[in-house]
Write an enzyme that holds these catalytic residues in place. Structure first.
Site, PDB file in Angstrom:
ATOM      1  N   HIS A 148       0.836  -1.210   0.000  1.00 47.56           N
ATOM      2  CA  HIS A 148       0.000   0.000   0.000  1.00 47.56           C
ATOM      3  C   HIS A 148       0.864   1.251   0.000  1.00 47.56           C
ATOM      4  CE1 HIS A 148       0.783   0.827   4.293  1.00 47.56           C
ATOM      5  NE2 HIS A 148       0.640  -0.472   4.490  1.00 47.56           N
ATOM      6  N   CYS A 188       3.551  -5.010   6.420  1.00 49.90           N
ATOM      7  CA  CYS A 188       3.159  -4.664   5.058  1.00 49.90           C
ATOM      8  C   CYS A 188       4.369  -4.179   4.254  1.00 49.90           C
ATOM      9  CB  CYS A 188       2.083  -3.581   5.070  1.00 49.90           C
ATOM     10  SG  CYS A 188       0.464  -4.152   5.613  1.00 49.90           S
TER      11      CYS A 188
END
Length: 202
Positions: free
Chosen positions: A154, A167
Site C-alpha cells: 500500500h 506490510c
C-alpha cells in the site's frame, strides 16, 4: 542510497548487490534509453521463492542511486502480458513486470523484527483504492492484500528509519500506478532480507 541497476545486476549475476556499490557492467545486454535489454539467446531468469522461474527480457535503466521515496515507471512500448511483482527485502526494492519486461521499480518499507514481512509467493487477494486498517487505525491507500491476516502492499510515506507492521510500503504515486495495472490473482514474490546468492542463480 540504493543502486540504480541493482535488479539488472542481480539478474545478470545472481544474488543481492551491495546497495552502496556501483553495479558492474552487464554482459549480453544493451542500454536503449530508459531500458536495459538482454540480448536474444542470453535472457536470464529469476528464481522465485516457490522455486518457479521467470524469464527477463529487460529492466529499467536507473543509473542514478534511488533514495527513500524514489520510484521509476515506464511501460512505453512494452507489450501486453501477465503482470507479476518481485519484492526484494535485501535490496529494499520492488519491481513490477509485464511479461518479461520491468515496468516499475521503487524503494520500499517493510516489517520490523517484531512484525516481519512474510516471504514467499502470494496472489493478490483483494484490491481497494481506499482502505483503513482496523487493527492499526491507519490509512492504507491503494491497498493490495496478500495474506488473510492483512499483510498488503500500500501507499506509504517511504522515509529513512521508518518501518511497517509487516506490510510493504511504497511511494503513493507508485502505489497508484501499481494498483492500476494489477488484478486479483496476480503473483507477488517476496524474497527474504538475507539470501544466499547461489539460490538466485539459474
Amino acid at each position: 542510497m540504493f543502486g540504480g541497476l541493482a535488479l539488472a545486476a542481480t539478474v545478470a549475476f545472481g544474488g543481492a548487490r551491495d546497495r552502496a556499490a556501483p553495479p558492474p557492467p552487464l554482459p549480453q545486454s544493451a542500454i536503449e534509453g530508459d531500458r536495459v535489454r538482454f540480448l536474444a539467446g542470453h535472457l536470464p531468469t529469476l528464481t522465485m521463492p516457490d522455486g518457479a522461474t521467470r524469464q527477463v527480457r529487460s529492466v529499467l535503466n536507473t543509473p542514478d542511486a534511488m533514495h527513500y521515496g524514489d520510484y521509476r515507471w515506464n511501460d512505453d512500448g512494452v507489450a501486453d502480458g501477465p503482470v507479476w511483482v518481485r519484492v526484494d527485502l535485501a535490496q529494499q526494492t520492488v519491481s513490477v513486470f509485464r511479461g518479461g519486461d520491468e515496468i516499475g521499480t521503487a524503494v520500499i518499507l517493510y516489517g520490523t523484527d517484531g512484525k516481519p514481512t512474510p516471504t514467499g509467493t502470494f496472489p493478490i487477494l483483494e484490491k481497494a483504492a481506499e482502505h483503513r486498517s482496523t487493527l492499526y487505525d491507519a490509512e492504507m491507500p491503494f491497498m493490495l492484500r496478500l495474506t488473510g491476516d492483512g499483510v498488503a502492499i500500500h501507499a506509504s510515506a517511504v522515509r529513512q528509519g521508518a518501518a511497517t507492521h509487516g506490510c510493504i510500503g511504497v511511494p503513493p504515486a507508485f502505489a497508484e500506478r501499481l494498483f492500476a495495472v494489477v488484478k486479483r490473482g496476480d503473483p507477488v514474490a517476496i524474497l527474504p532480507a538475507r539470501t544466499d546468492p547461489a539460490q538466485n542463480r539459474t
